[in-house]
Design a protein around this motif. Sequence first.
Motif, PDB file in Angstrom:
ATOM      1  N   SER A 155       0.503  12.144   0.767  1.00 12.44           N
ATOM      2  CA  SER A 155      -0.779  11.455   0.887  1.00 12.44           C
ATOM      3  C   SER A 155      -1.829  12.349   1.539  1.00 12.44           C
ATOM      4  CB  SER A 155      -0.615  10.147   1.672  1.00 12.44           C
ATOM      5  OG  SER A 155      -0.317  10.389   3.036  1.00 12.44           O
ATOM      6  N   LYS A 156      -1.438  13.065   2.581  1.00 14.99           N
ATOM      7  CA  LYS A 156      -2.404  13.901   3.301  1.00 14.99           C
ATOM      8  C   LYS A 156      -2.741  15.170   2.520  1.00 14.99           C
ATOM      9  CE  LYS A 156      -3.104  11.362   6.952  1.00 14.99           C
ATOM     10  NZ  LYS A 156      -4.431  10.762   7.197  1.00 14.99           N
ATOM     11  N   SER A 166      -7.358   4.723  -0.271  1.00 15.19           N
ATOM     12  CA  SER A 166      -8.481   4.239   0.538  1.00 15.19           C
ATOM     13  C   SER A 166      -9.581   5.285   0.650  1.00 15.19           C
ATOM     14  CB  SER A 166      -7.993   3.854   1.942  1.00 15.19           C
ATOM     15  OG  SER A 166      -7.641   5.001   2.701  1.00 15.19           O
ATOM     16  N   VAL A 167      -9.190   6.546   0.737  1.00 14.14           N
ATOM     17  CA  VAL A 167     -10.176   7.626   0.836  1.00 14.14           C
ATOM     18  C   VAL A 167     -10.946   7.758  -0.484  1.00 14.14           C
ATOM     19  CG1 VAL A 167     -10.505  10.100   1.229  1.00 14.14           C
ATOM     20  CG2 VAL A 167      -8.830   8.819   2.582  1.00 14.14           C
ATOM     21  N   VAL A 185       0.798   5.891   0.268  1.00 15.38           N
ATOM     22  CA  VAL A 185      -0.212   6.498  -0.591  1.00 15.38           C
ATOM     23  C   VAL A 185      -1.461   5.620  -0.676  1.00 15.38           C
ATOM     24  CG1 VAL A 185      -0.719   7.196  -2.970  1.00 15.38           C
ATOM     25  CG2 VAL A 185       1.451   7.858  -1.903  1.00 15.38           C
ATOM     26  N   ASN A 186      -1.287   4.313  -0.748  1.00 15.13           N
ATOM     27  CA  ASN A 186      -2.443   3.416  -0.844  1.00 15.13           C
ATOM     28  C   ASN A 186      -3.322   3.500   0.402  1.00 15.13           C
ATOM     29  OD1 ASN A 186      -1.927   2.440  -3.410  1.00 15.13           O
ATOM     30  ND2 ASN A 186      -0.746   0.689  -2.690  1.00 15.13           N
ATOM     31  N   SER A 212      -8.579  -2.331  -0.250  1.00 12.61           N
ATOM     32  CA  SER A 212      -9.256  -3.316  -1.086  1.00 12.61           C
ATOM     33  C   SER A 212     -10.550  -2.741  -1.645  1.00 12.61           C
ATOM     34  CB  SER A 212      -9.561  -4.576  -0.273  1.00 12.61           C
ATOM     35  OG  SER A 212     -10.503  -5.396  -0.941  1.00 12.61           O
ATOM     36  N   GLU A 213     -10.667  -2.699  -2.970  1.00 13.41           N
ATOM     37  CA  GLU A 213     -11.894  -2.203  -3.585  1.00 13.41           C
ATOM     38  C   GLU A 213     -13.073  -3.104  -3.239  1.00 13.41           C
ATOM     39  OE1 GLU A 213     -13.442  -0.406  -7.836  1.00 13.41           O
ATOM     40  OE2 GLU A 213     -11.758  -1.811  -7.849  1.00 13.41           O
TER      41      GLU A 213
END
Length: 254
Positions: free
Chosen positions: A160-161, A119-120, A113-114, A68-69
């Motif tokens: 993702s990583k 998130s990062v 991915v999210n 969540s932004e």
Amino acid sequence: MGRVQGKVAIVTGAASEPSLGRSTAMALAREGARLVVTDIDEKGVEDCAQKIRDAGGEAIALRQDVVSEQGWKDVIASTIATYGRLDVLVNNAGIAVLKLLDELSLDDWNRQVNVNLTSVFLGCKYAVPEMRKAGGGSIVNLSSVAGLIGLQRCVAYSASKGGVRLMTKSIALEVGQDKIRCNSVHPGVIWTNMQAGARDSANKQAGQAATAGFPISRLGEPEDIANCVLYLSSDESSYVTGAEFTVDGGMTAM
């Protein structure tokens, strides 16, 4: 003692025990940092903060959905309202969607991915302006050995990583002039709730067996990762940025 004395640190994904996030938060607190620990598990992350306080440290717990932004804006705002500055961000929160390509749905892919990558990005985006105000800082992004080498059933997880790894390097190039450092840590087989799936001796034995052929033939412990994050959070690593730290018992050296 005092390796990060007075620094203000956010650690995401700090609820679970055993976990990298909780061990990292405890290690930073022992060395003098003031903690903001977050997780979607509100009860678990409050337990983490209480243990830090019981040990004589300073910590607040916040419920956070890291995708969540607005959630990130709120966490940063609460950090500044409580402590007045931000020095360290540890982007630890993550999940593992481990499926073969044929089994992987678009929803699986997007969720992986999210949580692990987007998130990062959000954490770094909203932490950097406050670190600039503080005169510098350190961002530590948790990646994985799966972000360095290919592994079966890790199509989405590795993507993702691997994204975390290269995003970290790009951010390091952009913010170095602001005395902000950005590095990634790549754990191997570590005994955490994510690794175990359940807390039972049979699963731990299976994990131990998986490391038998490694140069350091033991299962990693969360403290092994926490110690690396502690170094990167401290001024001891003041000339280290854009780097990847592999903590895997030699797995990727073979």
